[in-house]
Scaffold this active site. Structure first.
Site, PDB file in Angstrom:
ATOM      1  N   CYS A 157       0.642  -1.137   0.184  1.00  8.78           N
ATOM      2  CA  CYS A 157      -0.519   0.135  -0.258  1.00  8.78           C
ATOM      3  C   CYS A 157       1.220   1.452   0.390  1.00  8.78           C
ATOM      4  O   CYS A 157       1.081   1.926  -0.647  1.00  8.78           O
ATOM      5  CB  CYS A 157      -0.992  -0.348   1.097  1.00  8.78           C
ATOM      6  SG  CYS A 157      -1.909  -1.615   1.127  1.00  8.78           S
ATOM      7  N   ARG A 177      -0.555   3.592  -2.870  1.00 11.00           N
ATOM      8  CA  ARG A 177      -1.645   3.384  -3.535  1.00 11.00           C
ATOM      9  C   ARG A 177      -3.183   3.952  -3.305  1.00 11.00           C
ATOM     10  O   ARG A 177      -3.779   3.625  -3.294  1.00 11.00           O
ATOM     11  CB  ARG A 177      -1.128   2.238  -3.897  1.00 11.00           C
ATOM     12  CG  ARG A 177      -1.720   0.943  -3.546  1.00 11.00           C
ATOM     13  CD  ARG A 177      -1.348   0.069  -4.253  1.00 11.00           C
ATOM     14  NE  ARG A 177      -1.660  -1.148  -3.032  1.00 11.00           N
ATOM     15  CZ  ARG A 177      -2.169  -1.769  -2.814  1.00 11.00           C
ATOM     16  NH1 ARG A 177      -3.444  -1.047  -2.925  1.00 11.00           N
ATOM     17  NH2 ARG A 177      -2.742  -2.965  -2.215  1.00 11.00           N
ATOM     18  N   TYR A 220     -13.865   3.210   4.501  1.00  7.30           N
ATOM     19  CA  TYR A 220     -14.821   1.710   4.332  1.00  7.30           C
ATOM     20  C   TYR A 220     -16.134   2.346   4.561  1.00  7.30           C
ATOM     21  O   TYR A 220     -16.665   2.585   5.550  1.00  7.30           O
ATOM     22  CB  TYR A 220     -14.254   0.538   4.921  1.00  7.30           C
ATOM     23  CG  TYR A 220     -13.769  -0.093   4.505  1.00  7.30           C
ATOM     24  CD1 TYR A 220     -13.903  -1.567   2.851  1.00  7.30           C
ATOM     25  CD2 TYR A 220     -12.041  -0.201   4.252  1.00  7.30           C
ATOM     26  CE1 TYR A 220     -13.244  -2.128   2.316  1.00  7.30           C
ATOM     27  CE2 TYR A 220     -11.181  -0.848   3.479  1.00  7.30           C
ATOM     28  CZ  TYR A 220     -11.358  -1.586   2.605  1.00  7.30           C
ATOM     29  OH  TYR A 220     -10.230  -2.033   2.269  1.00  7.30           O
TER      30      TYR A 220
END
Length: 276
Positions: A157, A177, A220
């Site tokens: 990541c 990313r 999320y």
């Protein structure tokens, strides 16, 4: 208030108010019950922290300062992929049958490469250039190695650091990313701020600016209520960061080389579900 709180709150508000949901897509991450883990996101978030002014840790909930340092030492100092060598359990969900995360993170930093000055791994190459060629514009690391991706339990990541010396200040750009804002944003900010401080100290420099570039900054679906509650809180002032000034060898730092004075934070007792 802590500047890190200001950045976190503003970024999360921007995502919630102006972000894009991925509910029209068949996403890879899943919750423990198998339900797809969808996100609302912003593309291309850039946050800047001047480490000469204050340490970038949030106070609206506790940030696991020691755990973050333990992981950054595991990756950058031990150059390890073996989960048993890590103090926390953050990598348990991505551990293979051999007890490693495959050819990911610390493994990539420990691979030696041929340079005109000799063989170096990526960490030692940066340390060499900071000592011998601090004006270099080529001091960077990259662990997103395409030929090894199929042997990684999780694609990196936070995958790249670029170092730059301006005067007597060491600055750095962290490229990421993907960023789970609730579980990992301040964790990554803290640990790479500490890393920059370590590199600066052993190179006779002062820590400067950490620039955090996030391609996909997301929240999320099951985290949204928790984030909405967090960003309503009144932040405290940032604590005072201290490190053992006697250390001149990067490989001599330990978790106990760092401390925070007067770290005040709001309690946060909810269990944060992690999508895998």
């Amino acid at each position: 208030m802590s500047y890190a709180d200001k950045v976190f709150i503003e970024t999360c508000k921007d995502i919630l108010e102006n972000g894009v949901w991925d509910t029209d897509y068949d996403v890879r991450p899943r919750w423990e019950d198998g339900t797809p883990a969808h996100t609302i996101k912003k593309f291309g978030v850039v946050n800047r922290y001047d480490l000469s002014k204050e340490f970038p840790i949030i106070t609206i909930r506790k940030s696991a300062f020691k755990g973050a340092i333990d992981e950054i030492l595991w990756i950058w100092q031990k150059k390890s992929n073996r989960v048993a060598e890590l103090g926390s359990h953050v990598w348990d969900s991505w551990t293979d049958e051999s007890g490693t995360i495959g050819k990911a993170y610390g493994y990539q930093l420990g691979v030696k490469h041929q340079y005109k000055e000799g063989m170096f791994d990526q960490v030692d190459r940066v340390l060499y250039d900071l000592k011998h060629n601090p004006s270099s514009r080529r001091m960077l690391t990259n662990i997103f190695n395409h030929q090894d991706l199929h042997e990684m339990m999780l694609y990196p990541c936070a995958y790249s650091m670029t170092f730059n010396v301006s005067g007597n200040r060491l600055n750095g750009i962290l490229n990421q990313r993907s960023q789970d804002m609730l579980t990992a944003n301040n964790w990554n900010t803290c640990q790479y701020a500490v890393l920059l401080c370590m590199f600066a100290q052993v190179s006779g420099l002062e820590p400067g600016e950490l620039v955090h570039v996030i391609a996909d900054a997301h929240i999320y679906d099951r985290h949204v209520p928790m984030v909405e509650e967090l960003i309503k809180r009144e932040p405290y002032e940032a604590p005072e960061f201290a490190m053992d000034k006697s250390i001149t060898d990067f490989y001599q730092f330990t978790v106990d080389s760092f401390s925070l004075k007067d770290y005040k934070y709001h309690p946060f007792k909810e269990r944060i579900p992690v999508a895998v």
